[in-house]
Structure formats: C-alpha cells, structure tokens
Design a protein around this motif. Structure first.
Motif, PDB file in Angstrom:
ATOM      1  N   UNK A   1       1.996   6.691  -6.778  1.00 25.90           N
ATOM      2  CA  UNK A   1       0.925   7.546  -7.289  1.00 25.90           C
ATOM      3  C   UNK A   1       0.928   8.947  -6.669  1.00 25.90           C
ATOM      4  N   UNK A   2       1.918   9.192  -5.769  1.00 25.86           N
ATOM      5  CA  UNK A   2       2.060  10.523  -5.200  1.00 25.86           C
ATOM      6  C   UNK A   2       1.067  10.877  -4.104  1.00 25.86           C
TER       7      UNK A   2
ATOM      8  N   UNK B   1       0.839  -1.208   0.000  1.00 22.08           N
ATOM      9  CA  UNK B   1       0.000   0.000   0.000  1.00 22.08           C
ATOM     10  C   UNK B   1       0.871   1.254   0.000  1.00 22.08           C
ATOM     11  N   UNK B   2       1.939   1.235   0.793  1.00 25.16           N
ATOM     12  CA  UNK B   2       2.850   2.380   0.858  1.00 25.16           C
ATOM     13  C   UNK B   2       3.549   2.564  -0.491  1.00 25.16           C
ATOM     14  N   UNK B   3       4.030   1.477  -1.068  1.00 24.41           N
ATOM     15  CA  UNK B   3       4.716   1.554  -2.365  1.00 24.41           C
ATOM     16  C   UNK B   3       3.782   2.144  -3.421  1.00 24.41           C
ATOM     17  N   UNK B   4       2.529   1.690  -3.418  1.00 24.16           N
ATOM     18  CA  UNK B   4       1.551   2.201  -4.384  1.00 24.16           C
ATOM     19  C   UNK B   4       1.273   3.682  -4.143  1.00 24.16           C
TER      20      UNK B   4
ATOM     21  N   UNK C   1       1.176   9.357  -0.902  1.00 15.41           N
ATOM     22  CA  UNK C   1       1.667   8.941   0.408  1.00 15.41           C
ATOM     23  C   UNK C   1       1.730  10.089   1.410  1.00 15.41           C
ATOM     24  N   UNK C   2       2.407  11.177   1.060  1.00 19.11           N
ATOM     25  CA  UNK C   2       2.582  12.288   2.008  1.00 19.11           C
ATOM     26  C   UNK C   2       1.240  12.863   2.454  1.00 19.11           C
ATOM     27  N   UNK C   3       0.295  12.975   1.525  1.00 22.63           N
ATOM     28  CA  UNK C   3      -1.028  13.498   1.888  1.00 22.63           C
ATOM     29  C   UNK C   3      -1.742  12.531   2.840  1.00 22.63           C
ATOM     30  N   UNK C   4      -1.521  11.241   2.636  1.00 18.00           N
ATOM     31  CA  UNK C   4      -2.166  10.225   3.472  1.00 18.00           C
ATOM     32  C   UNK C   4      -1.668  10.285   4.912  1.00 18.00           C
ATOM     33  N   UNK C   5      -0.364  10.496   5.093  1.00 18.42           N
ATOM     34  CA  UNK C   5       0.204  10.496   6.445  1.00 18.42           C
ATOM     35  C   UNK C   5       0.395  11.901   7.019  1.00 18.42           C
TER      36      UNK C   5
END
Length: 126
Positions: free
Chosen positions: A57-58, A50-53, A60-64
């Motif tokens: 797709x750009x 999930x992190x790699x995806x 990750x930073x917004x998610x965390x």
C-alpha cells in the motif's frame, strides 16, 4: 562511484527482510530486536504480513522513516523470531482446518458420486 548502491547490493534478500523487521519493530511498538519481547511480537502481531501490506500500500517507508538508528547486531535475532513465527502460524487450527477441509470435501464428493442416495416414493410437500 555510487557507494550507497554497493552497500545496498551487499544485503541479501534475507538480510533486507531482517532489516525491515528490525526497523518496523523499533519504529512502531518501539521494541528493539534484543528485547525478550521481540520474537513474541514478530510472531503474534504477524509483523511479516504487516510489512508486506505496508509495502503493497506504499506506507512502509513513511512508517519506519522516524526509526531511531538500529544496531546491525540486532539482525542476528531475526532468524529465530521468523522460525517461531513460521511454527506458530503453521500450527494454528485455521491453517489445519483449511487443509483438512479441502481433503474432506474431495472425499465426500467422491463418496456421493459412488453411492447415490436411495430414492423415496413419498411425494414432497409443495
């Protein structure tokens, strides 16, 4: 000097990955790494993928981004979770099936070239 650069360079690749896993689990399912559910979640929800995806797709930073502060001591829980993840995903039937399917295909094609099918004299229906 640039203090952030020095702090960032202290983290090894493994530590950076561990930090990402801890942040993801604390931000998304709200599971702290010291929770008994952490290792299970990392494994069964395939958090590394999930992190790699998300990074690809750009997103990750917004998610965390809204992740609450994490306890650096939590990083020590990541190696066991990743080992459980590795064992789980490598033992799945689909992982085994893929490797046996490849060897079976090779074996069958070798047999079919060694022994041609017997010829029949009966005419085929059109």
């Amino acid at each position: 000097g640039n203090r952030m650069g020095k702090v960032h360079s202290i983290l090894s690749k493994e530590q950076a990955e561990a930090f990402d896993i801890v942040r993801w689990c604390f931000a998304v399912p709200k599971i702290p790494a010291d929770s008994p559910r952490f290792s299970w979640y990392v494994t069964h929800w395939n958090v590394p993928a999930k992190i790699a995806y998300a990074k690809k797709t750009g997103t990750f930073e917004a998610t965390v981004a809204r992740c609450d502060p994490i306890d650096p001591a939590w990083l020590r829980f990541v190696p066991a979770a990743l080992e459980r993840h590795r064992q789980f995903w490598s033992s799945l039937p689909s992982a085994r099936k893929q490797t046996t399917a490849n060897s079976t295909t090779t074996k069958n094609s070798a047999e079919s070239t060694a022994k041609p099918a017997p010829k029949t004299t009966r005419k085929k229906a059109m």
